[in-house]
Design an enzyme around this catalytic site. Structure first.
Site, PDB file in Angstrom:
ATOM      1  CG  ASP A  81      -1.851  -0.910   1.085  1.00  0.00           C
ATOM      2  OD1 ASP A  81      -2.106  -1.718   0.147  1.00  0.00           O
ATOM      3  OD2 ASP A  81      -2.776  -0.801   1.991  1.00  0.00           O
ATOM      4  CG  HIS A 137       2.373  -0.040   4.332  1.00  0.00           C
ATOM      5  ND1 HIS A 137       2.072  -1.171   5.258  1.00  0.00           N
ATOM      6  CD2 HIS A 137       1.353   0.826   4.022  1.00  0.00           C
ATOM      7  CE1 HIS A 137       0.883  -0.796   5.732  1.00  0.00           C
ATOM      8  NE2 HIS A 137       0.235   0.264   4.964  1.00  0.00           N
TER       9      HIS A 137
END
Length: 481
Positions: free
Chosen positions: A291, A436
């Protein structure tokens, strides 16, 4: 007239013999030099299909054993010496075993065997790979196979070492080791016989590795019992040249003109046009998701690690990030990964009205499509926050909501060891893992995580592949298993 006594006759005979012998030598010399001689001069030509290399075969048969040895050789002593040394070692071992088992062989009316085969491959002009395989059996239940390889460069009159062909810095060595380990464990025929501690021991000494190279593959050889149970036999690990090309010495790569074969290019294009392959329902799959990117430094590192492990992932991108780094976003798609939508500005969708949610989704989607040529088909709400409005907006855009079942907590710990521990403690088949691609610590640990996952038999796929496997077609949210 005086009679010649016996000693005189002996002297005369010897003189005549000398004269005749001298005349014959002169005649022979004249005939040799004469252009009209019946025997023309013959120029010796190297008739081998491998110029500079030849081969000789030794065979022997007795009541006790048979022997057949094919032995390549060149005109260069420093090349022949190590080849001869290895072959002679196999002969000595065979003879030693023969002496120990002689009585048993005679008793059971069984003949021992030694067979050494040689396979030669040309990889460039006067650069060859020799693959030697020795099989010997001295009367036991099973024989034993040993392998040895040599890479010969007759342009330089030398045997090439690993450092002549590869960039052997610490990182490259680790990557090559991981490629070998991955290939060993992906081979279903031998994976159950592999001993990881023996593999590690064999790979810890790169200079001792047996290897060869051609325009399609780099092959690593392991003797029977070297890294696995005997049932696996002698093992060949073939790494496609396209995977190992980044680690080749540039000069050597140019010499052998390394290219991805046209057939493989066609296959890659067909796979790209057809989309992801369907998964085996009995397979062991997880989806890694990243992400908040793309990030100018972290995302490229993650892409490189995924490439080395041939792993696919799903990247949920922010429109605001893609706007600044469109080329990196495009690299993600070009590498075959899936691109999802993480909204434009990472707002909590549960705090917004439905029109604003739609705007967040649509604006981000347009920017991603412009940068990558791909319209995102999945949506991950920031913070995993969703409600009825968010679901309606997702339904309007036709993008299923994707949550996660394993949170790596990389956003919280920013610690590589902690991230690995969190993932490995909680992962299971069908998991969707939250990571991430904006934290350097995540890029730092990804290689370790992938290695650990592959050792447990996991294959990394995209979220869409998991949804297809589960036959999930609704908006969700989908959390994984």
């Amino acid at each position: 007239m005086r009679r010649i006594k016996l000693p005189g006759w002996i002297a005369i005979v010897l003189l005549l013999v000398g004269i005749i012998f001298g005349v014959n030598k002169v005649v022979a010399k004249v005939l040799e030099e004469s252009p009209e001689s019946d025997e023309p001069k013959v120029k010796v030509v190297d008739s081998s299909v491998y110029p500079g290399l030849n081969i000789k075969t030794e065979t022997k048969e007795t009541d006790l054993y048979t022997l057949s040895v094919s032995q390549p050789y060149s005109g260069i002593k420093q090349i022949n010496k190590p080849i001869d040394k290895w072959i002679n070692k196999q002969k000595r071992e065979f003879t030693s075993g023969l002496n120990k088992s002689k009585e048993m062989l005679e008793k059971n009316d069984f003949r021992a065997h030694l067979n050494i085969q040689a396979e030669t491959k040309k990889i460039a002009d006067k650069i060859y790979t020799l693959e030697l395989q020795a099989y010997q059996i001295n009367g036991g239940a099973n024989g034993i196979t040993k392998m040895k390889s040599f890479v010969i460069d007759l342009n330089q009159n030398k045997l090439l070492k690993l450092e002549d062909v590869f960039q052997l810095n610490e990182e490259s060595v680790k990557d090559i080791q991981q490629l070998i380990i991955k290939e060993l464990h992906s081979n279903q025929k031998i994976s159950s016989y592999i001993f990881d501690d023996m593999v590690k021991k064999a790979l810890d000494n790169p200079e001792e590795l047996k290897w060869s190279i051609n325009s399609k593959n780099v092959t690593f050889y392991f003797d029977e019992y070297e890294i696995a149970a005997g049932a696996a036999g002698a093992i060949k690990v073939e790494i496609p040249i396209k995977k190992i090309k980044p680690y080749l010495d540039e000069k050597f790569a140019k010499k052998i003109d390394v290219k991805v074969p046209e057939e493989e290019k066609i296959k890659e294009e067909e796979q790209h046009s057809k989309g992801p392959e369907k998964l085996d329902p009995d397979g062991k799959y997880i989806a890694l998701t990243f992400d908040d990117g793309p990030h100018p430094k972290v995302t490229p590192r993650i892409l490189e690690t995924l490439r080395r492990y041939d792993a696919k992932a799903t990247f949920f991108m922010l429109g605001s990030q893609v706007e600044y780094y469109p080329s990196i976003a495009n690299r993600v798609g070009e590498a075959g990964h899936e691109i999802g939508n993480h909204t434009m500005n990472h707002q909590d969708l549960t705090a917004l009205g439905i029109n604003k949610i739609k705007e967040e989704i649509q604006e981000s989607s347009s920017i991603i499509e412009k940068a990558t040529g791909r319209t995102p088909t999945l949506l991950r709400p920031p913070y995993g926050a969703s409600n009825e409005n968010a679901e309606q907006a997702a339904n309007h855009s036709g993008t299923p909501i994707i949550m996660w079942s394993v949170d790596s907590l990389d956003w919280k710990s920013r610690n590589a060891a902690a991230v690995k521990e969190e993932v490995m403690l909680n992962v299971s088949p069908g998991s969707i893992v939250l990571l991430h691609d904006i934290h350097p610590s995540t890029a730092d640990v990804l290689r370790q995580v992938l290695t650990a996952l592959e050792k447990q038999g996991y294959q990394m796929v995209t979220v869409s592949q998991l949804l297809e496997l589960w036959d999930e077609k609704d908006i969700g949210p989908h959390y994984g298993e």
